[in-house]
Design a protein around this motif. Structure first.
Motif, PDB file in Angstrom:
ATOM      1  N   ARG A  92      37.412  17.294   3.300  1.00 39.41           N
ATOM      2  CA  ARG A  92      38.066  15.997   3.201  1.00 39.41           C
ATOM      3  C   ARG A  92      39.347  15.993   4.043  1.00 39.41           C
ATOM      4  O   ARG A  92      39.773  17.032   4.549  1.00 39.41           O
ATOM      5  CB  ARG A  92      38.422  15.703   1.745  1.00 39.41           C
ATOM      6  CG  ARG A  92      37.237  15.441   0.816  1.00 39.41           C
ATOM      7  CD  ARG A  92      37.746  15.168  -0.569  1.00 39.41           C
ATOM      8  NE  ARG A  92      36.678  14.876  -1.525  1.00 39.41           N
ATOM      9  CZ  ARG A  92      36.661  13.808  -2.302  1.00 39.41           C
ATOM     10  NH1 ARG A  92      37.624  12.909  -2.226  1.00 39.41           N
ATOM     11  NH2 ARG A  92      35.685  13.620  -3.166  1.00 39.41           N
ATOM     12  N   ARG A 177      35.353  20.961  -6.311  1.00 42.33           N
ATOM     13  CA  ARG A 177      36.485  20.219  -6.861  1.00 42.33           C
ATOM     14  C   ARG A 177      37.790  20.988  -6.651  1.00 42.33           C
ATOM     15  O   ARG A 177      38.821  20.423  -6.250  1.00 42.33           O
ATOM     16  CB  ARG A 177      36.233  19.952  -8.350  1.00 42.33           C
ATOM     17  CG  ARG A 177      37.171  18.920  -9.006  1.00 42.33           C
ATOM     18  CD  ARG A 177      38.509  19.526  -9.458  1.00 42.33           C
ATOM     19  NE  ARG A 177      38.332  20.664 -10.321  1.00 42.33           N
ATOM     20  CZ  ARG A 177      38.262  20.587 -11.659  1.00 42.33           C
ATOM     21  NH1 ARG A 177      38.336  19.421 -12.246  1.00 42.33           N
ATOM     22  NH2 ARG A 177      38.133  21.692 -12.379  1.00 42.33           N
ATOM     23  N   ASP A 180      38.794  20.809  -3.026  1.00 46.35           N
ATOM     24  CA  ASP A 180      39.259  19.444  -2.747  1.00 46.35           C
ATOM     25  C   ASP A 180      40.702  19.258  -3.211  1.00 46.35           C
ATOM     26  O   ASP A 180      41.546  18.722  -2.484  1.00 46.35           O
ATOM     27  CB  ASP A 180      38.373  18.418  -3.461  1.00 46.35           C
ATOM     28  CG  ASP A 180      37.056  18.164  -2.748  1.00 46.35           C
ATOM     29  OD1 ASP A 180      36.867  18.692  -1.629  1.00 46.35           O
ATOM     30  OD2 ASP A 180      36.203  17.459  -3.305  1.00 46.35           O
ATOM     31  N   SER A 186      45.875  14.758  -4.679  1.00 44.66           N
ATOM     32  CA  SER A 186      45.627  13.401  -5.170  1.00 44.66           C
ATOM     33  C   SER A 186      44.149  13.154  -5.468  1.00 44.66           C
ATOM     34  O   SER A 186      43.798  12.126  -6.061  1.00 44.66           O
ATOM     35  CB  SER A 186      46.116  12.370  -4.147  1.00 44.66           C
ATOM     36  OG  SER A 186      45.303  12.380  -2.979  1.00 44.66           O
ATOM     37  N   THR A 187      43.262  14.098  -5.075  1.00 40.85           N
ATOM     38  CA  THR A 187      41.826  13.933  -5.314  1.00 40.85           C
ATOM     39  C   THR A 187      41.386  14.503  -6.664  1.00 40.85           C
ATOM     40  O   THR A 187      40.192  14.591  -6.937  1.00 40.85           O
ATOM     41  CB  THR A 187      41.005  14.610  -4.204  1.00 40.85           C
ATOM     42  OG1 THR A 187      41.250  16.033  -4.223  1.00 40.85           O
ATOM     43  CG2 THR A 187      41.379  14.051  -2.833  1.00 40.85           C
ATOM     44  N   ASP A 189      41.141  13.457  -9.638  1.00 44.28           N
ATOM     45  CA  ASP A 189      40.261  12.634 -10.462  1.00 44.28           C
ATOM     46  C   ASP A 189      39.236  11.863  -9.635  1.00 44.28           C
ATOM     47  O   ASP A 189      38.535  10.998 -10.172  1.00 44.28           O
ATOM     48  CB  ASP A 189      41.095  11.640 -11.280  1.00 44.28           C
ATOM     49  CG  ASP A 189      42.025  12.343 -12.259  1.00 44.28           C
ATOM     50  OD1 ASP A 189      41.605  13.363 -12.849  1.00 44.28           O
ATOM     51  OD2 ASP A 189      43.174  11.889 -12.412  1.00 44.28           O
ATOM     52  N   ALA A 190      39.149  12.176  -8.356  1.00 46.16           N
ATOM     53  CA  ALA A 190      38.230  11.450  -7.472  1.00 46.16           C
ATOM     54  C   ALA A 190      36.822  12.034  -7.578  1.00 46.16           C
ATOM     55  O   ALA A 190      36.646  13.226  -7.863  1.00 46.16           O
ATOM     56  CB  ALA A 190      38.710  11.528  -6.027  1.00 46.16           C
ATOM     57  N   ARG A 231      30.910  12.588 -10.234  1.00 45.37           N
ATOM     58  CA  ARG A 231      32.207  12.633 -10.899  1.00 45.37           C
ATOM     59  C   ARG A 231      32.168  13.650 -12.037  1.00 45.37           C
ATOM     60  O   ARG A 231      31.266  13.617 -12.873  1.00 45.37           O
ATOM     61  CB  ARG A 231      32.581  11.255 -11.443  1.00 45.37           C
ATOM     62  CG  ARG A 231      33.959  11.224 -12.127  1.00 45.37           C
ATOM     63  CD  ARG A 231      34.263   9.860 -12.716  1.00 45.37           C
ATOM     64  NE  ARG A 231      34.400   8.872 -11.672  1.00 45.37           N
ATOM     65  CZ  ARG A 231      35.532   8.651 -10.999  1.00 45.37           C
ATOM     66  NH1 ARG A 231      36.603   9.380 -11.275  1.00 45.37           N
ATOM     67  NH2 ARG A 231      35.590   7.724 -10.069  1.00 45.37           N
TER      68      ARG A 231
END
Length: 260
Positions: A92, A177, A180, A186-187, A189-190, A231
């Motif tokens: 990302r 996760r 990331d 900032s990711t 909870d993405a 998610r």
């Protein structure tokens, strides 16, 4: 495959102001941890480049410098001895790559491919080597980042050896996760922007096996499934499944038995 491979054809675009580049790069805790002077040296030495989906940014055994994802996603992979594609990570924005190559000053058998329309920030090999030679603090920072990636690669190798298909997929989702979030906090909870076909390449499983494992994890309340996105809704449950080798060893049989 991650898109249809194409040789890079995008010209660099240096119309981006340094302030915009710096703001995007500072999403990475690694870059944000550099001194202001080192950060400015890297920005001054690099170029903004745009790539269409499927375009090869770095080919296998190609020498390159340091690179970072500004927008979109970059798949890092290699082709195995029997022609199979092995995907290590889909990066990302904020993710830096090329660290091992510049530390060793030699090509690395790794392919970087644009997994979507992507913008990268690339510091050419010569400039990267010059900066590392002149600034010990930058050399040390790049070495620490490379060491972190090496440890994560060892974890990924351990994941593929797990006997439980569901446990293997659960462990991979957690590692994606974690990387990331390490790339951009900032990711946290993405959703994980990853398709089932790519997840199959990352776990050395068939797409059907991955699909069954994801359904089991969703049934257990650990994840929620969306279109090319997953998610994590209960990280503790997902970790418990990942670390329990006998749990969900036969997800299809388990669901059939429980329905009786």
């Amino acid at each position: 495959m991650i898109g249809k491979p194409k040789l890079a054809s995008s010209a660099s675009n240096n119309s981006w102001p340094h302030a915009r580049i710096e703001a995007l790069l500072r999403r990475s805790p690694w870059f944000a941890g550099l001194s202001p002077s080192l950060a400015q040296l890297l920005i001054a030495a690099g170029q903004v480049q745009h790539h269409g989906r499927g375009e090869i940014i770095v080919a296998a055994e190609q020498s390159m410098g340091l690179g970072a994802v500004l927008r979109g996603m970059v798949a890092l992979s290699k082709v195995g001895a029997v022609g199979n594609e092995i995907v290590f990570y889909v990066a990302r924005p904020g993710f830096w790559f090329g660290t091992v190559g510049v530390l060793l000053d030699r090509p690395v058998d790794l392919i970087a491919t644009a997994a979507s329309d992507t913008t990268t920030f690339l510091v050419p090999r010569g400039e990267s080597l010059r900066l590392l030679a002149r600034h010990a603090a930058l050399h040390d920072a790049v070495a620490r980042l490379a060491h972190d990636r090496f440890l994560r690669a060892l974890e990924a190798l351990e994941h593929t050896s797990r006997p439980s298909t569901v446990g293997r997929v659960a462990a991979k989702l957690l590692s994606i996760r974690d990387l990331d979030v390490a790339t951009d906090p900032s990711t946290a909870d993405a959703p994980l922007a990853i398709s089932q076909s790519v997840l199959a390449l990352m776990t050395s499983l068939s797409r059907q096996s991955v699909s069954m494992a994801l359904r089991s994890l969703a049934d257990a309340g650990a994840i929620a499934l969306g279109f090319k996105a997953i998610r994590i809704v209960d990280a503790a449950q997902l970790e418990a499944i990942a670390n329990s080798p006998d749990l969900f060893r036969q997800p299809a049989r388990r669901r059939k038995s429980s329905s009786r």
